[in-house]
Design an enzyme around this catalytic site. Structure first.
Site, short mmCIF file in Angstrom:
data_model
loop_
_atom_site.label_atom_id
_atom_site.label_comp_id
_atom_site.label_asym_id
_atom_site.label_seq_id
_atom_site.Cartn_x
_atom_site.Cartn_y
_atom_site.Cartn_z
N LEU A 51 0.87 -1.18 0.00
CA LEU A 51 0.00 0.00 0.00
C LEU A 51 0.91 1.23 0.00
O LEU A 51 1.80 1.35 0.83
CB LEU A 51 -0.89 0.01 1.25
CG LEU A 51 -1.66 1.31 1.50
CD1 LEU A 51 -2.68 1.57 0.40
CD2 LEU A 51 -2.37 1.26 2.84
N GLU A 52 0.68 2.10 -0.98
CA GLU A 52 1.46 3.33 -1.06
C GLU A 52 0.57 4.44 -0.50
O GLU A 52 -0.49 4.72 -1.06
CB GLU A 52 1.78 3.57 -2.55
CG GLU A 52 2.92 4.48 -2.85
CD GLU A 52 3.20 4.56 -4.37
OE1 GLU A 52 2.30 4.27 -5.19
OE2 GLU A 52 4.32 4.94 -4.73
N VAL A 53 0.99 5.04 0.59
CA VAL A 53 0.23 6.14 1.18
C VAL A 53 0.88 7.43 0.70
O VAL A 53 2.10 7.59 0.80
CB VAL A 53 0.26 6.05 2.72
CG1 VAL A 53 -0.28 7.33 3.34
CG2 VAL A 53 -0.56 4.85 3.19
#
Ligand code: NAI
Length: 709
Positions: free
Chosen positions: A460-462
């Site tokens: 997951l890229e925040v």
């Protein structure tokens, strides 16, 4: 002694492993020496008729070897010596004058399982936390404390190969059925049962129940000819899967095979190969990666003192399409209720069906019970209104990739929410700051870039903007982790990080098509370099329409350097979408199974059907260096906060070869000066596409590495 204490239960000595100052038990040189001292004292005490080895930690038996110690080996001989020494100490357990029983509750990994295998008898608790594995090959090593020798004897050749080559964990029930342990009991009576068994075995009163293996396995494994077939299959499959990039796998097979030829030689071969593997660059990279992921799990996501992450007891997901359904599925799996919204009832119905499909898969594989499945399904409620949104602290938006639509839903939903609620957009290409422009509270807007398929992809890229509030970041990072994702936090920039480094790599593959290179040559070269799929296959999988849109965005943002190839434009214009319309660079049968390259695709590509292969090394050089250089630019522009995040993002997000450690570890192993030289050579041939990043040039000048600047 800091690791063990001996407690007496009549004539049975209970050796409690409770490593001082650590939350889990780990095996190191000093622990093994302590263990030996324990057995010295037990040896001298004639009143001891049986021994139990048990953990003093509440939820773990032995987590494995102390991995830090692997990095202290300076030569293969020293590492082999450490392995041989450990083997000798464990051999002492196996031949100890009184029976030794392992009482296993919680993780029993690596050296822990090897210790258990040296015992006379093994009892596991029937608890979900009880997992047994030999994961050494995942770190580029092989088991070095007798695992390659004792595991096949215990569970048979085929299962031992499977466990050692994949590193997978076995639950107690399967351990019992496969003969890995002899008994399974409730944790509450584990110690008591083990003591009783040690006593009975000491008195010669119980015979260990014989293990029954299937007739086919017996026939295959019971004779040298059959075993030769099994070994050959294992070698062929491993070679095909790893393309020679993971030397520990064939080494493990060699050690196992040596044990069948001669048990004594088997241990010697194991120690020797353990030493050799400990010195490979592959193992160093995989160990660094292990440490990096461990460190990342503790990273709050913000630099300064981190606010405690706000809990997210429920969420709303906007858009019940492909991504919305995936996000909802993993959220309810994590036990968090979801309000699931779209525009019309049929769309919501479709989304709910898609969530059901994902959850059902786990039911079919028996990863969840029927009850758990029902509970998860009941956590999702579909809606076409904003009812129930007042008390959700987090909204994840996954509507069409269209800024106008995103602005419309943001403006609609914001007044329905509590002032502190977070709005997270799953956009794949639109800058988060652009989405936030429509917000009355831009500090609550953030990017949550999931990868497809959501339930399978680990990353997951925040994405944060300069306006995003720190507590919004920590809440979203913690929530992402709760969903089981590896989370990196990146700064807002076109394509964020993962797709950005992918862009020049994919573009360069397209340019090779322009030059007349065959599709399969490009894909095969990058498979051999270590990617799980080739770039052209990836285009088909992602969808040519999506790839085309993102290519245009990169072209617009970065100009000539990332201008899309001619081939891509023409193939997309022909209406091919890739796997989803079963028409792309490859052919697909009715069931969607991928066949060979679709030769008719060449009619859209410059050069037509006459293809000119170029050397494999040239393909690999051009594609890999395009990605490494872009990663350096991202580091320089502070798109990523530190190289560690960039390495992990590339490995977990796009399958960058783990044995190379990630783009930045890869830059360091090539060396900045050498890389600049190679990039300049490419830039001379392809002006503007390979200009070395400023940071790289500076590092080359100062003789620095990425990780030691
Ligand atoms: P999709 O087309 O499958 O789903 C979009 C859904 O949004 C549709 O169900 C549509 O009815 C709904 N929608 C449209 N307007 C709405 C509104 N006003 N209120 C509520 N729902 C509305 O699209 P997909 O593929 O799920 O993509 C969604 C987002 O995820 C896009 O921003 C996309 O860029 C991003 N994304 C997509 C990836 C992929 O591989 N498909 C990967 C990562 C991100």
């Amino acid at each position: 002694m800091t690791a063990f204490r001996i407690e007496r239960d009549g004539d049975v000595a209970v050796v409690v492993f409770d490593l001082y100052g650590e939350s889990v038990n780990k095996i190191s040189k000093s622990v093994i020496a302590d263990f030996d001292r324990v057995f010295d004292s037990l040896e001298r005490d004639a009143s001891v008729k049986g021994v139990v080895v048990i953990s003093g930690k509440p939820d773990g038996f032995i987590a494995g070897a102390d991995i830090d110690e692997f990095l202290t080996f300076t030569t293969a001989e020293r590492a082999s010596g450490a392995s041989a020494d450990g083997q000798a100490r464990f051999a002492r357990v196996e031949t100890f004058r009184a029976p030794v029983v392992a009482a296993i509750h919680g993780a029993c990994m690596g050296g822990g399982l090897e210790l258990a295998l040296s015992c006379r008898h093994r009892i596991a608790s029937d608890h979900p936390k009880t997992l047994l594995a030999l994961p050494e090959t995942q770190l580029g090593l092989i088991p070095g404390l007798g695992g390659t020798q004792r595991l096949p004897r215990q569970v048979g050749l085929q299962m031992a190969l499977d466990m050692i080559l994949t590193g997978k964990s076995i639950r107690a029930k399967k351990a019992l059925h496969s003969g890995l342990v002899e008994e399974m009991v409730h944790p509450a009576i584990l110690r008591q049962t083990a003591v009783q068994r040690a006593r009975e075995l000491g008195e010669g009163r119980v015979t260990v129940p014989p293990r029954t293996r299937g007739i086919v396995a017996k026939l295959l494994e019971g004779n040298p000819l059959g075993r030769a077939i099994v070994f050959r299959q294992a070698r062929t499959m491993t070679a095909a899967k790893t393309r020679g990039n993971y030397p520990a796998l064939p080494a493990a097979i060699t050690a196992i095979a040596a044990g069948y030829a001669s048990p004594e030689a088997g241990f010697a071969v194991e120690a020797k190969l353990f030493g050799e593997m400990a010195m490979t660059p592959v193992s160093r990279q995989l160990i660094s990666l292990f440490f990096a992921t461990t460190a990342l799990k503790k990273d709050s996501g913000v630099a300064a003192v981190a606010p405690d992450p706000t809990q997210v007891p429920r969420v709303a997901v906007l858009g019940t399409g492909f991504m919305g359904a995936g996000i909802t599925a993993i959220t309810v799996q994590a036990g968090v209720p979801v309000r699931f919204k779209d525009v019309t009832h049929p769309q919501v119905g479709k989304g709910i069906a898609a969530v059901r499909d994902v959850l059902k898969e786990r039911l079919k594989r028996r990863q969840v019970t029927r009850q758990q499945y029902d509970d998860q399904m009941s956590l999702m409620s579909g809606t076409i209104e904003y009812s129930g949104f007042a008390n959700v602290p987090l909204v994840v938006e996954a509507v069409f990739e269209d800024l106008t639509v995103k602005h419309k839903v943001l403006r609609e939903v914001e007044p329905m929410l509590h002032a502190d609620a977070i709005f997270a957009t799953n956009t794949s290409t639109i800058p988060i700051a652009d989405v936030a422009r429509a917000s009355a509270r831009p500090s609550r807007v953030i990017g949550m870039h999931f990868f497809s398929p959501v339930h399978k992809m680990p990353l997951l890229e925040v994405i944060v903007t300069p306006q995003t509030a720190a507590d919004a970041v920590t809440a979203v990072v913690a929530f992402g982790r709760k969903l089981g994702k590896t989370v990196i936090v990146v700064n807002d920039s076109p394509g964020f990080y993962v797709n950005r480094i992918l862009a020049p790599y994919m573009n360069e593959a397209g340019r090779m098509l322009d030059e007349g290179v065959p599709v399969e040559a490009i894909d095969q070269a990058m498979l051999a370099w270590g990617f799980p799929v080739g770039p052209i296959t990836l285009l088909d999988e992602v969808g040519l329409d999506i790839a085309g849109k993102s290519g245009a965005i990169f072209g617009a943002a970065f100009g000539e350097r990332l201008r899309p190839s001619e081939s891509m434009g023409r193939v997309i214009a022909s209406g091919r979408l890739g796997r989803k319309n079963k028409k792309g660079f490859y052919r697909y049968d009715e069931r969607g199974k991928r066949k060979g390259v679709d030769q008719t695709v060449y009619q859209f590509v410059p050069g037509g059907a006459v293809r000119k292969p170029i050397p494999v090394a040239e393909i690999q050089e051009r594609l890999s260096l395009a990605m490494l250089n872009e990663a350096m630019r991202c580091l320089d522009e502070r798109v990523i906060r530190q190289p560690r995040d960039g390495d992990i993002g590339a490995i977990f997000g796009i399958g960058f070869p783990p044995f190379r450690g990630g783009p930045f570890r890869c830059v360091d192993s090539i060396g900045a000066a050498e890389l600049v030289k190679r990039l300049e050579a490419l830039n001379a041939r392809y002006p503007g596409r390979y200009e070395p990043s400023a940071l790289l040039v500076q590092m080359a000048k100062n003789g620095q590495t990425v990780y030691a600047r």
